[in-house]
Design a protein around this motif. Structure first.
Motif, mmCIF file in Angstrom:
data_model
loop_
_atom_site.group_PDB
_atom_site.id
_atom_site.type_symbol
_atom_site.label_atom_id
_atom_site.label_comp_id
_atom_site.label_asym_id
_atom_site.label_seq_id
_atom_site.Cartn_x
_atom_site.Cartn_y
_atom_site.Cartn_z
ATOM 1 N N THR A 1 -5.867 -5.057 4.128
ATOM 2 C CA THR A 1 -7.440 -4.722 3.556
ATOM 3 C C THR A 1 -7.799 -5.943 2.803
ATOM 4 N N ILE B 1 -10.304 -16.408 2.774
ATOM 5 C CA ILE B 1 -8.971 -16.858 2.854
ATOM 6 C C ILE B 1 -8.443 -16.223 4.309
ATOM 7 N N TYR B 2 -7.321 -17.026 4.709
ATOM 8 C CA TYR B 2 -6.479 -16.407 5.844
ATOM 9 C C TYR B 2 -5.663 -15.115 5.391
ATOM 10 N N GLY C 1 -1.572 -7.447 -2.467
ATOM 11 C CA GLY C 1 -2.284 -8.231 -1.542
ATOM 12 C C GLY C 1 -1.949 -9.781 -1.971
ATOM 13 N N ASN C 2 -1.407 -9.991 -3.011
ATOM 14 C CA ASN C 2 -1.003 -11.293 -3.468
ATOM 15 C C ASN C 2 0.176 -11.648 -2.321
ATOM 16 N N PRO C 3 0.185 -12.883 -1.931
ATOM 17 C CA PRO C 3 1.136 -13.037 -0.864
ATOM 18 C C PRO C 3 2.729 -12.973 -1.110
ATOM 19 N N GLY D 1 -2.731 -5.296 0.183
ATOM 20 C CA GLY D 1 -4.062 -5.180 -0.758
ATOM 21 C C GLY D 1 -4.639 -3.852 -0.902
ATOM 22 N N SER E 1 -2.323 -14.291 5.663
ATOM 23 C CA SER E 1 -1.367 -14.384 5.683
ATOM 24 C C SER E 1 -0.281 -13.414 5.583
ATOM 25 N N ASN E 2 -0.712 -12.521 5.005
ATOM 26 C CA ASN E 2 0.226 -11.177 4.753
ATOM 27 C C ASN E 2 0.562 -10.565 6.338
#
Ligand code: AMP
Ligand code: MG
Length: 405
Positions: free
Chosen positions: A189, A205-206, A303-305, A255, A208-209
């Motif tokens: 998300t 942002i990309y 969401g934080n990688p 996220g 990455s997740n």
């Protein structure tokens, strides 16, 4: 919204969260028979028996000479070489007072009871001098010393690594019965999220997740249904959650699971299914949602990688392994020595560390930036050090360590 740093009585401890997720989880019932060639990482559905002995016959562990102990009572004895036995061929009866040239893996000829390695012999023509004392059975690998015919070689619930595939092959099995693959639906998300390969606009942002989560799912042998990036609206989240849960064992999201106005995952989960557990007293990774939609188990990761990565390792990986029927599903822990100080914390912390050998044992060094958005920390690190709540760490203290993969 990202995680704050305050403690809250409503937070659930990591241990409690693991128990709540794993206790009701049972393995899928269905199994399938597959080639061992494709069985890496799969979990055995049944005990596996061997129909043969391994080795199948007494054989030589060395290149050397098969001898009769009774002929070699003194060092320096010289004996005639009367036969030559390479691997794959059978020798004949070893007559008294003779030796056989033999190679690693070749069957021990009847009458012989030891092998002298060639480094301990001198050969001149058809005569060999034995320069070392020999003991009964020396350098002989006995029939059945690895596996006895009729014995269980691997138990149901064993996860197959390369060495287990080799073991299955060593008893002649080309196929094996394993638990079926899990079907895992996943979506990511965020209005700000863009696939790599596209140009970023301001504020984007990309994703990455997606690659972290799918990489972890692939390493666990799951069949993945990727439902892509989902905008931050309740409608879109409801839509994708319906689709994801319609035909999957497990739904994993990234996220939108925190307390911000743009976080719709938890709300959608509550509308379509059941939210069983939400916030966990840990850092990184406080907002984790666990529940059920239709027949699928739901895990909403933050969401934080780094939070995504750490919460996957702590909660999702054991969950998947247990669903797959694996007997060992919890991460392996070990004690290492802290090469850093850490203050008392209100949420259990998972620090990215690298291990180095020292005279005292394995020393854990911290990545200098432990932010939950700093994915480089996870790439630099070997694993995680777990810091319990209200536990001050001094340099030289023993701490709990969990190794990546
Ligand atoms: P959220 O949990 O949606 O509040 O997101 C927390 C933080 O993680 C924000 O800074 C997001 O931009 C970031 N984030 C969310 N999803 C992803 C993703 N798929 N890849 C990388 N970062 C993400
Ligand atoms: Mg978001």
């Amino acid at each position: 919204m990202s995680e704050d740093c305050c403690s809250s009585p409503s937070l659930i401890s990591v241990d409690e969260a693991i128990t709540r997720i794993l206790e009701p989880t049972t393995a899928v019932e269905q199994s399938e028979i597959i080639d061992i060639e494709n069985a890496l990482g799969r979990v055995l559905a049944e005990d596996v028996f061997s129909t043969i002995n391994v080795p199948g016959y007494d054989n030589s562990a060395m290149d050397g000479y098969a001898i009769r102990i009774a002929d070699c009572v003194e060092v320096g004895i010289q004996l005639p070489v009367t036969q030559r036995i390479p691997a794959g061929q059978m020798g004949s009866q070893l007559e008294v007072g003779t030796v056989a040239r033999i190679f690693t893996g070749a069957p021990i000829p009847p009458g012989a009871d030891a092998v002298v390695m060639q480094e301990h012999c001198d050969r001149v023509g058809d005569l060999v001098t034995i320069n070392k004392s020999v003991t009964m059975g020396q350098n002989v690998r006995c029939a059945g010393e690895d596996i006895l015919q009729g014995s269980v070689i691997l138990k149901a619930g064993h996860q197959l690594r390369p060495q287990e595939l080799g073991l299955l092959a060593s008893v002649g099995l080309a196929e094996v019965s394993v638990k079926r693959k899990l079907k895992v639906a996943t979506f990511f998300t965020g209005d700000e999220i863009v696939e790599p390969g596209h140009e970023l606009k301001a504020g984007q942002i990309y994703n990455s997740n997606k690659y972290t989560i799918k990489g972890l799912l692939k390493s666990l042998g799951c069949d993945i249904v990727d439902l892509g990036i989902v905008p931050d609206t309740l409608e879109a989240t409801l839509d994708v959650l319906k689709k994801a849960s319609s035909n999957a064992d497990l739904v994993i999201t990234s996220g939108g699971v925190s307390v911000g106005e743009e976080d719709y995952v938890r709300i959608a989960l509550e509308q379509l299914g059941e939210l069983k557990m939400w916030r966990i007293a840990m850092k990184p990774g406080k907002p984790v949602a666990y529940g059920k939609v239709n027949e699928a188990i739901f895990m909403g990761l933050p969401g934080n990688p780094v939070s995504t990565f750490v919460t996957f390792l702590l909660f999702v990986k054991p969950l998947i392994l247990k669903l797959q029927g694996a007997e060992k599903y919890l991460p392996m822990r070990m004690n290492v020595i802290a090469d850093f100080e850490w203050p008392s914390v209100k949420r259990q912390e998972y620090l990215r560390v690298r291990l180095n050998e020292s005279a005292q044992g394995l020393l854990a060094t911290l990545y200098p930036h432990q932010g939950s958005g700093v994915l480089s920390s996870a790439c630099w690190a070997d694993g995680l050090v777990e810091i319990p709540i209200e536990h001050v760490v001094k340099k030289g203290d023993k701490v709990d360590y969990l190794h990546f993969i």
